[in-house]
Design a protein around this motif. Structure first.
Motif, PDB file in Angstrom:
ATOM      1  N   LEU A   1       0.872  -1.411  -0.066  1.00  0.00           N
ATOM      2  CA  LEU A   1      -0.025  -0.068   0.080  1.00  0.00           C
ATOM      3  C   LEU A   1       0.840   1.192  -0.195  1.00  0.00           C
ATOM      4  N   LEU A   2       2.151   1.082   0.896  1.00  0.00           N
ATOM      5  CA  LEU A   2       2.814   2.459   0.941  1.00  0.00           C
ATOM      6  C   LEU A   2       3.493   2.473  -0.798  1.00  0.00           C
ATOM      7  N   ALA A   3       3.815   1.377  -0.996  1.00  0.00           N
ATOM      8  CA  ALA A   3       4.403   1.457  -2.592  1.00  0.00           C
ATOM      9  C   ALA A   3       3.612   2.129  -3.456  1.00  0.00           C
ATOM     10  N   ASN A   4       2.391   1.564  -3.385  1.00  0.00           N
ATOM     11  CA  ASN A   4       1.099   2.316  -4.280  1.00  0.00           C
ATOM     12  C   ASN A   4       1.129   3.771  -4.159  1.00  0.00           C
ATOM     13  N   PHE A   5       1.135   4.325  -2.706  1.00  0.00           N
ATOM     14  CA  PHE A   5       1.219   5.498  -2.413  1.00  0.00           C
ATOM     15  C   PHE A   5       2.057   6.150  -3.277  1.00  0.00           C
ATOM     16  N   TYR A   6       3.487   5.826  -3.042  1.00  0.00           N
ATOM     17  CA  TYR A   6       4.299   6.392  -3.606  1.00  0.00           C
ATOM     18  C   TYR A   6       4.500   6.638  -5.303  1.00  0.00           C
ATOM     19  N   ILE A   7       3.673   5.499  -5.706  1.00  0.00           N
ATOM     20  CA  ILE A   7       3.552   5.423  -7.184  1.00  0.00           C
ATOM     21  C   ILE A   7       2.555   6.640  -7.640  1.00  0.00           C
ATOM     22  N   ALA A   8       1.530   6.834  -6.840  1.00  0.00           N
ATOM     23  CA  ALA A   8       0.599   7.787  -6.908  1.00  0.00           C
ATOM     24  C   ALA A   8       1.313   9.307  -6.708  1.00  0.00           C
ATOM     25  N   CYS A   9       2.359   9.426  -5.915  1.00  0.00           N
ATOM     26  CA  CYS A   9       2.849  10.604  -5.620  1.00  0.00           C
ATOM     27  C   CYS A   9       3.747  10.770  -6.956  1.00  0.00           C
ATOM     28  N   ALA A  10       4.371   9.839  -7.586  1.00  0.00           N
ATOM     29  CA  ALA A  10       5.154   9.944  -8.732  1.00  0.00           C
ATOM     30  C   ALA A  10       4.327  10.500  -9.831  1.00  0.00           C
ATOM     31  N   GLN A  11       3.181  10.156 -10.094  1.00  0.00           N
ATOM     32  CA  GLN A  11       2.186  10.460 -11.058  1.00  0.00           C
ATOM     33  C   GLN A  11       1.934  11.918 -10.747  1.00  0.00           C
ATOM     34  N   VAL A  12       1.455  12.226  -9.462  1.00  0.00           N
ATOM     35  CA  VAL A  12       1.093  13.651  -9.374  1.00  0.00           C
ATOM     36  C   VAL A  12       2.340  14.765  -9.493  1.00  0.00           C
ATOM     37  N   GLU A  13       3.575  14.095  -9.404  1.00  0.00           N
ATOM     38  CA  GLU A  13       4.653  15.038  -9.718  1.00  0.00           C
ATOM     39  C   GLU A  13       4.744  15.318 -11.267  1.00  0.00           C
ATOM     40  N   VAL A  14       4.275  14.311 -12.086  1.00  0.00           N
ATOM     41  CA  VAL A  14       4.218  14.443 -13.616  1.00  0.00           C
ATOM     42  C   VAL A  14       2.998  15.186 -13.597  1.00  0.00           C
ATOM     43  N   ASP A  15       1.887  15.028 -13.280  1.00  0.00           N
ATOM     44  CA  ASP A  15       0.638  15.477 -13.926  1.00  0.00           C
ATOM     45  C   ASP A  15       0.340  16.853 -13.419  1.00  0.00           C
ATOM     46  N   ASP A  16       0.877  17.187 -12.315  1.00  0.00           N
ATOM     47  CA  ASP A  16       0.594  18.551 -11.676  1.00  0.00           C
ATOM     48  C   ASP A  16       1.567  19.452 -11.801  1.00  0.00           C
ATOM     49  N   PHE A  17       2.899  19.059 -11.809  1.00  0.00           N
ATOM     50  CA  PHE A  17       4.131  19.794 -11.654  1.00  0.00           C
ATOM     51  C   PHE A  17       5.091  19.625 -12.911  1.00  0.00           C
ATOM     52  N   ARG A  18       4.687  18.469 -13.585  1.00  0.00           N
ATOM     53  CA  ARG A  18       5.817  18.230 -14.631  1.00  0.00           C
ATOM     54  C   ARG A  18       7.142  18.135 -14.252  1.00  0.00           C
ATOM     55  N   ASN A  19       7.292  17.421 -13.040  1.00  0.00           N
ATOM     56  CA  ASN A  19       8.800  17.315 -12.408  1.00  0.00           C
ATOM     57  C   ASN A  19       9.150  15.689 -12.362  1.00  0.00           C
TER      58      ASN A  19
ATOM     59  N   ILE B   1       2.066  28.017 -16.263  1.00  0.00           N
ATOM     60  CA  ILE B   1       1.441  26.667 -16.097  1.00  0.00           C
ATOM     61  C   ILE B   1       2.610  25.726 -16.576  1.00  0.00           C
ATOM     62  N   ALA B   2       3.480  25.818 -17.743  1.00  0.00           N
ATOM     63  CA  ALA B   2       4.183  25.109 -18.281  1.00  0.00           C
ATOM     64  C   ALA B   2       5.487  25.179 -17.468  1.00  0.00           C
ATOM     65  N   SER B   3       5.770  26.058 -16.288  1.00  0.00           N
ATOM     66  CA  SER B   3       7.027  26.065 -15.677  1.00  0.00           C
ATOM     67  C   SER B   3       6.660  25.729 -14.462  1.00  0.00           C
ATOM     68  N   ASP B   4       5.370  25.093 -14.186  1.00  0.00           N
ATOM     69  CA  ASP B   4       5.276  24.651 -12.526  1.00  0.00           C
ATOM     70  C   ASP B   4       6.026  23.546 -11.921  1.00  0.00           C
ATOM     71  N   ALA B   5       6.677  22.894 -12.723  1.00  0.00           N
ATOM     72  CA  ALA B   5       7.359  21.716 -12.521  1.00  0.00           C
ATOM     73  C   ALA B   5       8.485  22.169 -11.440  1.00  0.00           C
ATOM     74  N   ASP B   6       8.996  23.285 -11.586  1.00  0.00           N
ATOM     75  CA  ASP B   6      10.256  23.950 -10.647  1.00  0.00           C
ATOM     76  C   ASP B   6       9.579  24.037  -9.366  1.00  0.00           C
ATOM     77  N   ASP B   7       8.357  24.265  -9.107  1.00  0.00           N
ATOM     78  CA  ASP B   7       7.777  24.554  -7.764  1.00  0.00           C
ATOM     79  C   ASP B   7       7.061  23.499  -7.200  1.00  0.00           C
ATOM     80  N   GLY B   8       7.006  21.954  -7.847  1.00  0.00           N
ATOM     81  CA  GLY B   8       6.453  20.944  -7.334  1.00  0.00           C
ATOM     82  C   GLY B   8       6.953  20.891  -5.875  1.00  0.00           C
ATOM     83  N   ASP B   9       6.199  20.119  -5.070  1.00  0.00           N
ATOM     84  CA  ASP B   9       6.504  20.000  -3.483  1.00  0.00           C
ATOM     85  C   ASP B   9       5.760  19.025  -3.053  1.00  0.00           C
ATOM     86  N   VAL B  10       5.303  18.023  -3.733  1.00  0.00           N
ATOM     87  CA  VAL B  10       4.512  16.978  -3.119  1.00  0.00           C
ATOM     88  C   VAL B  10       5.235  15.999  -2.403  1.00  0.00           C
ATOM     89  N   ILE B  11       6.640  15.578  -2.631  1.00  0.00           N
ATOM     90  CA  ILE B  11       7.157  14.771  -1.544  1.00  0.00           C
ATOM     91  C   ILE B  11       8.431  15.015  -0.934  1.00  0.00           C
TER      92      ILE B  11
END
Length: 224
Positions: A60-78, A210-220
């Motif tokens: 479950l923890l691994a799946n959560f980290y996978i979800a974090c990774a997807q958020v970094e891509v989808d929301d921050f392009r990081n 919007i396109a430069s938000d990757a530099d501001d991602g702070d999910v993990i």
């Protein structure tokens, strides 16, 4: 706990899980916290990771980290932070129980390989090895990727062809992007400056943010 979950009292749910110290309670609390906006609330993020760890639920923890990774891509392009989250997911399954989750480990390894390839393409462009970068991007476009967006791949190619002043190729790539992702707004992937150079009219000022938000991602950041 079930009554607390129905009430939606987050503070009491966290408190109760910490007081009871039972695996089931930790997991129930973590599952509930995932339904909240943990993406912008570091404390929720910390508690989810802590509860899955205390609940001895590595899958479950691994799946959560996978979800974090997807958020970094989808929301921050990081993609750098996405890679960090996938590394944490892999680390989670490296213990004695790891063999029980071979399929999940394969999923993590596949996503990691794709992200690494995307970052490798970026490094090729940074070194001026444009043909190498383009070749890797073309391979990625043909792959069955469930983490890297085609829009980001095209954006990487377009930005670097614009830097080389090869506007003809850049316009061809932009056309490919539009044909490949007809429902997407190209302004999500490309900065205003790049679009102006390509002769594309843009919306109100500030859209390029919007396109430069990757530099501001702070999910993990708080946990890795």
């Amino acid at each position: 706990m079930k009554a607390l979950l129905k009430s939606g009292d987050t503070e009491k749910i966290i408190f109760f899980a910490n007081v009871t110290r039972q695996k089931e309670m930790y997991i129930m609390a973590a599952n509930y916290l995932q339904s909240l906006d943990w993406r912008v609330k570091p404390e929720l993020l910390k508690n989810i990771i802590s509860f899955y760890s205390k609940g001895k639920a590595p899958h479950l923890l691994a799946n959560f980290y996978i979800a974090c990774a997807q958020v970094e891509v989808d929301d921050f392009r990081n993609y750098h932070k996405a890679l960090g989250a996938l590394a944490e997911a892999s680390k989670t399954l490296s213990g004695p129980q790891g063999d029980q989750h071979n399929h999940l480990k394969e999923v993590i390894n596949r996503k990691t390989a794709l992200v690494n390839k995307f970052l490798d393409a970026s490094r090729h462009f940074e070194r001026g090895e444009n043909d190498g970068g383009l070749d890797i991007c073309r391979v990625l476009l043909k792959s069955e990727s469930d983490i890297i967006r085609k829009g980001d791949i095209y954006a990487l190619m377009i930005e670097n062809t614009v830097k080389r002043n090869d506007l003809a190729m850049a316009k061809t790539l932009l056309h490919e992007l539009r044909m490949s992702q007809p429902g997407d707004n190209v302004e999500f992937y490309l900065t205003k400056d790049v679009l102006v150079k390509l002769g594309v009219e843009t919306e109100a000022p500030g859209d390029e943010q919007i396109a430069s938000d990757a530099d501001d991602g702070d999910v993990i950041d708080e946990t890795i």
